[in-house]
Design a protein around this motif. Structure first.
Motif, PDB file in Angstrom:
ATOM      1  N   PRO A  56       0.795   4.991   0.856  1.00 20.19           N
ATOM      2  CA  PRO A  56      -0.101   5.812   1.672  1.00 20.19           C
ATOM      3  C   PRO A  56      -0.423   7.174   1.072  1.00 20.19           C
ATOM      4  CG  PRO A  56       2.109   5.883   2.562  1.00 20.19           C
ATOM      5  CD  PRO A  56       2.139   4.886   1.434  1.00 20.19           C
ATOM      6  N   ASP A  57       0.228   7.512  -0.036  1.00 21.92           N
ATOM      7  CA  ASP A  57      -0.096   8.736  -0.779  1.00 21.92           C
ATOM      8  C   ASP A  57       0.464   8.594  -2.187  1.00 21.92           C
ATOM      9  OD1 ASP A  57       2.662   9.320  -0.595  1.00 21.92           O
ATOM     10  OD2 ASP A  57       2.358  10.539   1.183  1.00 21.92           O
ATOM     11  N   GLU A  72      -9.599   8.282   0.010  1.00 20.61           N
ATOM     12  CA  GLU A  72     -10.091   7.137  -0.759  1.00 20.61           C
ATOM     13  C   GLU A  72      -8.973   6.136  -1.016  1.00 20.61           C
ATOM     14  OE1 GLU A  72      -9.767   8.550  -5.340  1.00 20.61           O
ATOM     15  OE2 GLU A  72     -11.343   9.533  -4.168  1.00 20.61           O
ATOM     16  N   LEU A  73      -9.374   4.958  -1.472  1.00 20.57           N
ATOM     17  CA  LEU A  73      -8.423   3.878  -1.727  1.00 20.57           C
ATOM     18  C   LEU A  73      -8.643   3.321  -3.119  1.00 20.57           C
ATOM     19  CD1 LEU A  73      -6.312   1.807  -0.468  1.00 20.57           C
ATOM     20  CD2 LEU A  73      -8.290   0.347  -0.053  1.00 20.57           C
ATOM     21  N   ALA A 102      -3.742   6.244   6.683  1.00 26.54           N
ATOM     22  CA  ALA A 102      -3.794   5.130   5.744  1.00 26.54           C
ATOM     23  C   ALA A 102      -4.391   3.885   6.382  1.00 26.54           C
ATOM     24  CB  ALA A 102      -2.389   4.831   5.221  1.00 26.54           C
ATOM     25  N   LYS A 144      -4.427  11.099  -0.083  1.00 24.58           N
ATOM     26  CA  LYS A 144      -4.509  11.867   1.155  1.00 24.58           C
ATOM     27  C   LYS A 144      -4.404  13.359   0.876  1.00 24.58           C
ATOM     28  CE  LYS A 144       0.314  12.588   2.411  1.00 24.58           C
ATOM     29  NZ  LYS A 144       1.419  12.333   3.339  1.00 24.58           N
ATOM     30  N   VAL A 166       0.834  -1.197   0.000  1.00 24.57           N
ATOM     31  CA  VAL A 166       0.000   0.000   0.000  1.00 24.57           C
ATOM     32  C   VAL A 166       0.871   1.251   0.000  1.00 24.57           C
ATOM     33  CG1 VAL A 166      -1.769   1.305   1.238  1.00 24.57           C
ATOM     34  CG2 VAL A 166      -1.824  -1.204   1.259  1.00 24.57           C
ATOM     35  N   VAL A 218      -3.565   4.912  -1.416  1.00 24.31           N
ATOM     36  CA  VAL A 218      -4.422   5.793  -0.630  1.00 24.31           C
ATOM     37  C   VAL A 218      -4.198   7.224  -1.119  1.00 24.31           C
ATOM     38  CG1 VAL A 218      -4.895   6.733   1.678  1.00 24.31           C
ATOM     39  CG2 VAL A 218      -4.349   4.303   1.403  1.00 24.31           C
ATOM     40  N   ALA A 220      -7.015  11.214   4.951  1.00 26.81           N
ATOM     41  CA  ALA A 220      -7.028  10.246   3.846  1.00 26.81           C
ATOM     42  C   ALA A 220      -8.452  10.107   3.338  1.00 26.81           C
ATOM     43  CB  ALA A 220      -6.497   8.903   4.315  1.00 26.81           C
ATOM     44  N   VAL A 251      -8.174   4.100   6.571  1.00 23.87           N
ATOM     45  CA  VAL A 251      -8.800   3.847   5.274  1.00 23.87           C
ATOM     46  C   VAL A 251      -8.772   2.348   4.948  1.00 23.87           C
ATOM     47  CG1 VAL A 251      -8.568   4.209   2.790  1.00 23.87           C
ATOM     48  CG2 VAL A 251      -8.378   6.141   4.346  1.00 23.87           C
ATOM     49  N   LEU A 252      -7.637   1.700   5.198  1.00 20.11           N
ATOM     50  CA  LEU A 252      -7.520   0.262   4.898  1.00 20.11           C
ATOM     51  C   LEU A 252      -8.544  -0.552   5.693  1.00 20.11           C
ATOM     52  CD1 LEU A 252      -3.628  -0.094   4.865  1.00 20.11           C
ATOM     53  CD2 LEU A 252      -5.156  -0.268   2.893  1.00 20.11           C
TER      54      LEU A 252
END
Length: 316
Positions: free
Chosen positions: A172-173, A208-209, A234, A196, A170, A194, A206, A237-238
Motif C-alpha cells: 500500500p506504500d 497511482e498504482l 489503497a 501514497k 499489494v 500503490v 493514494a 486505488v485498486l
C-alpha cells in the motif's frame, strides 16, 4: 526445532499482554515468574518481580495502546529484573510503539524510536526482541543488540489457505515493498505497488498504482493497521484500476485505533488477517488471527542454546 530451554530462563509478563507471555512460557516448558504490578491512585506504577536471581529474564510487554503507560511499565519491569539479580535481561516487545518515529519530518521534532530504545537500555535491557518493526533502522539506532523477527511466513501460510492463487499481493506504500516481495517469494504471486502521500496521522492520499490488478482479487500486505487510512486509500486505488471487489488485508500488527473499523467496514474486505502481537480488541466476522507465540518461543530457545536466529529475522 524444539523450543525447550535451560532452567535459567525466566519469562516475566507485563500487564499489556499476559496471554501471549503465558503462551510463550508454555511453549518453552515453563511458566511466567511471579510478578505484581501495583498501581497507585495517581496512576504511578510499582512492579515487583520475584524469582529472577541468577537467571536470564525475558520481559514480554508489547508497547501498544496505551503506548506511554505500557512503555513506562516495561522500563520499570526491566529495572526490577536487573535489581532482582537477573544475569541477563531481554525486552521482548512484539509491538514496538514509537517505531514510526525513526526520523524527523521537520525541525523541532523528536526521534521517538531513538529515545525509546535508549530508555530500554538505560533501564537494564541487554537485548531487544521485536516482531516486524516499522523500520529496520531500529537496530542501527539502538545501543543494544536488536533481534527483529519476521511474521511474514506465519501470515503467508495463512494467506495460502485463505486466498485464491490468482490474487495479487499489494504494497500500500513504498515502505511495504520489501515485505510484499517476501510474501511474493513464499506464495509465488505477483506484486503491485500503490504510491501514497500521508496528509495527517489519519488521512492518506493514494495517487497511482504500479502493476496489473484488473479483474483479480487483491491482498494488501503491511506491517500494521492503525487508523485504517492507508488501507482505505489503497482499496480505492485498486478498485479504480479494476481489481475485483474481493480484498484481503494482512498485517503483523492490528492496533486498529480511532475510527479504523468505521473505515474498514465501508470497504469490500473479505478477510482481515493479523497476529496476536497485541491483545484482541474489537473484531468482525472477517477477522482472522495467527499467533506469534511459537515464533517468539523459538527465538528465545535459540538464544538460550546459542543458536542462530537467521531464518527468523526480518529481511532488510
Amino acid at each position: 526445532m524444539s523450543s525447550r530451554i535451560t532452567m535459567s530462563t525466566r519469562i516475566v509478563s507485563g500487564t499489556a499482554h499476559p496471554g501471549l507471555a503465558a503462551a510463550v512460557a508454555a511453549m518453552l516448558g515453563t511458566r511466567p515468574v511471579p510478578c505484581d504490578v501495583e498501581r497507585f491512585p495517581d496512576g504511578e506504577l510499582r512492579p515487583v518481580v520475584d524469582g529472577v536471581q541468577g537467571g536470564d529474564a525475558y520481559v514480554v510487554q508489547p508497547t501498544g495502546p496505551a503506548v506511554d503507560d505500557h512503555l513506562v511499565e516495561l522500563l520499570l519491569l526491566l529495572d526490577a529484573c536487573r535489581r532482582g539479580g537477573a544475569k541477563t535481561v531481554t525486552a521482548v516487545v512484539p509491538y514496538f510503539g514509537y517505531a514510526r518515529q525513526d526520523r524527523r519530518g521537520r525541525a523541532g521534532q523528536a526521534v521517538g524510536a531513538r529515545v525509546a530504545v535508549d530508555a530500554l537500555a538505560s533501564a537494564g535491557a541487554d537485548r531487544l526482541i521485536v516482531v516486524e518493526p516499522h523500520t529496520v533502522a531500529l537496530e542501527a539506532m539502538a545501543p543494544i543488540p536488536v533481534e527483529m523477527l519476521t511474521a511474514v511466513p506465519i501470515l503467508a501460510g495463512a494467506l495460502a489457505e485463505l486466498t485464491p492463487e490468482a490474487a495479487v499481493l499489494v504494497a500500500p506504500d513504498l515502505g511495504a515493498v520489501k515485505p510484499a516481495e517476501h510474501y511474493a517469494r513464499l506464495l509465488r504471486r505477483p506484486v503491485a505497488v500503490v504510491r501514497k502521500t500521508r496528509v495527517s496521522g489519519e488521512r492518506v492520499h493514494a495517487e497511482e498504482l504500479v502493476g496489473d490488478v484488473a479483474g483479480r482479487p487483491a491482498v494488501i500486505v503491511d506491517d500494521m493497521i492503525s487508523t485504517g487510512g492507508t488501507i482505505e486509500a489503497a482499496v480505492r486505488v485498486l478498485l479504480a484500476h479494476g481489481a475485483a471487489p474481493d480484498i484481503t488485508v494482512a498485517a503483523a500488527h492490528g492496533p486498529l485505533v480511532a475510527a479504523a473499523w468505521d473505515r474498514l467496514d465501508r470497504l469490500p474486505i473479505r478477510c482481515l488477517l493479523t497476529t496476536d502481537t497485541l491483545p484482541a480488541g474489537e473484531t468482525r466476522a472477517s477477522s482472522r488471527v495467527r499467533s506469534v507465540g511459537p515464533l517468539i518461543a523459538d527465538a528465545i530457545g535459540r538464544l538460550q542454546r546459542g543458536q542462530s536466529l537467521g531464518s527468523l529475522m526480518v529481511r532488510g
